[in-house]
Design a protein around this motif. Structure first.
Motif, PDB file in Angstrom:
ATOM      1  N   TYR A  49      21.342  14.006  24.284  1.00 11.19           N
ATOM      2  CA  TYR A  49      20.633  13.670  23.050  1.00 11.19           C
ATOM      3  C   TYR A  49      19.115  13.736  23.125  1.00 11.19           C
ATOM      4  N   CYS A  50      18.532  13.781  24.299  1.00 12.60           N
ATOM      5  CA  CYS A  50      17.072  13.691  24.393  1.00 12.60           C
ATOM      6  C   CYS A  50      16.431  14.929  25.001  1.00 12.60           C
ATOM      7  N   CYS A  53      14.445  17.950  23.382  1.00 16.75           N
ATOM      8  CA  CYS A  53      13.040  17.862  22.993  1.00 16.75           C
ATOM      9  C   CYS A  53      12.158  17.315  24.106  1.00 16.75           C
ATOM     10  N   HIS A  54      12.640  16.280  24.811  1.00 21.53           N
ATOM     11  CA  HIS A  54      11.814  15.633  25.842  1.00 21.53           C
ATOM     12  C   HIS A  54      12.180  16.147  27.230  1.00 21.53           C
ATOM     13  N   PHE A 103       7.009  18.751  14.703  1.00 23.96           N
ATOM     14  CA  PHE A 103       7.088  17.290  14.630  1.00 23.96           C
ATOM     15  C   PHE A 103       5.746  16.621  14.374  1.00 23.96           C
ATOM     16  N   THR A 105       3.635  16.007  16.498  1.00 23.37           N
ATOM     17  CA  THR A 105       3.218  15.596  17.844  1.00 23.37           C
ATOM     18  C   THR A 105       4.226  16.215  18.796  1.00 23.37           C
ATOM     19  N   ARG A 117       6.075   1.731  28.355  1.00 27.62           N
ATOM     20  CA  ARG A 117       6.480   0.966  27.173  1.00 27.62           C
ATOM     21  C   ARG A 117       7.247  -0.307  27.489  1.00 27.62           C
ATOM     22  N   LEU A 122      11.748  -0.001  24.472  1.00 26.15           N
ATOM     23  CA  LEU A 122      12.616   1.181  24.329  1.00 26.15           C
ATOM     24  C   LEU A 122      13.934   0.804  23.662  1.00 26.15           C
ATOM     25  N   GLY A 148       7.079  10.497  14.563  1.00 22.37           N
ATOM     26  CA  GLY A 148       7.359  11.917  14.342  1.00 22.37           C
ATOM     27  C   GLY A 148       8.751  12.333  14.797  1.00 22.37           C
ATOM     28  N   MET A 149       9.465  11.395  15.436  1.00 23.52           N
ATOM     29  CA  MET A 149      10.793  11.730  15.972  1.00 23.52           C
ATOM     30  C   MET A 149      11.884  11.483  14.929  1.00 23.52           C
ATOM     31  N   VAL A 152      17.693  10.875  16.096  1.00 23.36           N
ATOM     32  CA  VAL A 152      18.658  11.810  16.678  1.00 23.36           C
ATOM     33  C   VAL A 152      20.012  11.158  16.968  1.00 23.36           C
TER      34      VAL A 152
HETATM   35  C1  HEC Z   1      14.346  16.589  17.871  1.00 21.77           C
HETATM   36  C2  HEC Z   1      13.443  16.299  18.933  1.00 21.77           C
HETATM   37  C3  HEC Z   1      13.600  14.959  19.644  1.00 21.77           C
HETATM   38  C4  HEC Z   1      14.733  14.466  20.244  1.00 21.77           C
HETATM   39  C5  HEC Z   1      16.083  15.102  20.363  1.00 21.77           C
HETATM   40  C6  HEC Z   1      14.343  13.186  20.804  1.00 21.77           C
HETATM   41  N1  HEC Z   1      13.025  12.916  20.536  1.00 21.77           N
HETATM   42 FE1  HEC Z   1      11.978  11.301  21.161  1.00 21.77          FE
HETATM   43  N2  HEC Z   1      10.325  11.988  20.236  1.00 21.77           N
HETATM   44  C7  HEC Z   1      10.221  13.188  19.567  1.00 21.77           C
HETATM   45  C8  HEC Z   1       8.868  13.342  19.054  1.00 21.77           C
HETATM   46  C9  HEC Z   1       8.342  14.513  18.245  1.00 21.77           C
HETATM   47  C10 HEC Z   1       8.157  12.190  19.453  1.00 21.77           C
HETATM   48  C11 HEC Z   1       6.689  11.849  19.178  1.00 21.77           C
HETATM   49  C12 HEC Z   1       6.644  10.910  18.020  1.00 21.77           C
HETATM   50  C13 HEC Z   1       5.254  10.512  17.613  1.00 21.77           C
HETATM   51  O1  HEC Z   1       4.372  10.393  18.467  1.00 21.77           O
HETATM   52  O2  HEC Z   1       5.089  10.293  16.404  1.00 21.77           O
HETATM   53  C14 HEC Z   1       9.105  11.359  20.196  1.00 21.77           C
HETATM   54  C15 HEC Z   1       8.790  10.129  20.724  1.00 21.77           C
HETATM   55  C16 HEC Z   1       9.627   9.385  21.529  1.00 21.77           C
HETATM   56  C17 HEC Z   1       9.285   8.131  22.161  1.00 21.77           C
HETATM   57  C18 HEC Z   1       7.955   7.403  22.021  1.00 21.77           C
HETATM   58  C19 HEC Z   1       7.016   7.894  23.059  1.00 21.77           C
HETATM   59  C20 HEC Z   1       5.715   7.142  23.011  1.00 21.77           C
HETATM   60  O3  HEC Z   1       4.805   7.578  22.299  1.00 21.77           O
HETATM   61  O4  HEC Z   1       5.637   6.123  23.672  1.00 21.77           O
HETATM   62  C21 HEC Z   1      10.356   7.734  22.885  1.00 21.77           C
HETATM   63  C22 HEC Z   1      10.478   6.492  23.741  1.00 21.77           C
HETATM   64  C23 HEC Z   1      11.382   8.710  22.683  1.00 21.77           C
HETATM   65  N3  HEC Z   1      10.904   9.701  21.855  1.00 21.77           N
HETATM   66  C24 HEC Z   1      12.639   8.629  23.251  1.00 21.77           C
HETATM   67  C25 HEC Z   1      13.665   9.516  22.977  1.00 21.77           C
HETATM   68  C26 HEC Z   1      15.006   9.374  23.505  1.00 21.77           C
HETATM   69  C27 HEC Z   1      15.461   8.259  24.442  1.00 21.77           C
HETATM   70  C28 HEC Z   1      15.724  10.397  23.009  1.00 21.77           C
HETATM   71  C29 HEC Z   1      17.208  10.655  23.208  1.00 21.77           C
HETATM   72  C30 HEC Z   1      18.081   9.677  22.627  1.00 21.77           C
HETATM   73  C31 HEC Z   1      14.837  11.206  22.175  1.00 21.77           C
HETATM   74  N4  HEC Z   1      13.586  10.628  22.182  1.00 21.77           N
HETATM   75  C32 HEC Z   1      15.214  12.367  21.499  1.00 21.77           C
HETATM   76  C33 HEC Z   1      11.232  14.118  19.391  1.00 21.77           C
HETATM   77  C34 HEC Z   1      12.526  13.980  19.835  1.00 21.77           C
END
Ligand code: HEC
Length: 242
Positions: A49-50, A53-54, A103, A105, A117, A122, A148-149, A152
């Protein structure tokens, strides 16, 4: 004087922990890093799931196998994308520039996110998405305003709407989130799912720290050896002077 220096040192170590939380009240989570099965489930959730993108650029799959007791067959079946090898790090296929355009960002690398964090943040974050038609993805987050996320995990959690209260000064405040559409998991199952995922993120922050810490003793040993060499040299030089 000495005491001042000691105090300064103490606070310089304490500082990183004080800003770990922040942003509204957090739900606390109990994590047991010795529970390997929870970490394995968390690793699989992370990949599924993550990782689209990450990235987690400090984490190698081979290290996962070792630390979490995952054998190669399972690694290949459940965790590795086609073309990846066990020695690779958890990188992401998405081009950062394109991600930023999508997104707003670029999704940050999550290797050490748990240390930045904190686990409670989290845990709360992943359970705090709510419907907001004004946002590009149709969701907002209670502890990360205008995130911006996308949400998911909505298929698992279902969808929530905010319950808003207006105080005497006319300020609106979200007091809680209410489910409007059920997900595949019950709320309790979803909490457990997120707990495993957060446990994995915490674990992932540790080996990165661990690797850096392992360097410390070698640096000290080097300095010690150097000291010895310099001492012998000094003796040699001064022998002729006396
Ligand atoms: C579709 C793309 C996408 C997926 C899939 C995704 N993310 Fe993200 N995530 C982002 C984006 C874009 C940001 C930046 C958001 C912002 O700064 O506004 C983000 C930000 C975050 C942050 C915050 C980071 C900070 O600034 O401290 C965390 C924690 C995070 N994601 C965890 C997860 C986890 C855990 C998963 C899996 C369950 C996940 N993300 C799946 C796109 C995604």
């Amino acid at each position: 004087m000495m005491r001042k220096i000691l105090f300064a040192l103490l606070f310089s170590f304490a500082a990183p922990f004080s800003w770990a939380g922040g942003g509204g009240e957090l739900d606390s989570v109990d994590i047991d890093l010795r529970d390997r099965e929870a970490l394995q489930r968390g690793a699989e959730a992370f990949v599924q799931y993550c990782l689209n993108c990450h990235s987690a650029a400090y984490m190698r799959y081979s290290r996962l196998m070792q630390d979490l007791g995952i054998d190669e067959a399972r690694l290949k079946e459940r965790l590795l994308f086609a073309g990846d090898k066990p020695g690779d790090t958890m990188k992401v296929a998405m081009d950062p520039k394109r991600a930023k355009a999508w997104f707003g960002t670029a999704p940050p690398d999550l290797s050490v996110i748990a240390r930045a964090r904190g686990e409670d943040w989290l845990y709360t974050y992943l359970r705090s998405f709510y419907l907001d038609p004004e946002r590009p993805w149709g969701v907002n987050n209670r502890i990360f305003k205008d995130v911006g996320m996308p949400h998911v995990l909505w298929r698992l959690q279902g969808l929530y709407r905010p319950v808003i209260e207006t105080d005497e000064n006319g300020h609106e405040r979200i007091i809680r989130l209410e489910q409007v559409e059920a997900g595949l998991l019950s709320p309790e199952e979803y909490d457990a799912f997120v707990r495993d995922l957060v446990a994995y993120l915490v674990y992932m922050g540790e080996p990165a720290q661990f690797q850096r810490m392992q360097l410390g003793p070698w640096v000290l040993l080097y300095l010690f050896v150097l000291l010895g060499v310099l001492y012998v040299l000094k003796k040699e030089y001064w022998k002729d002077v006396h």
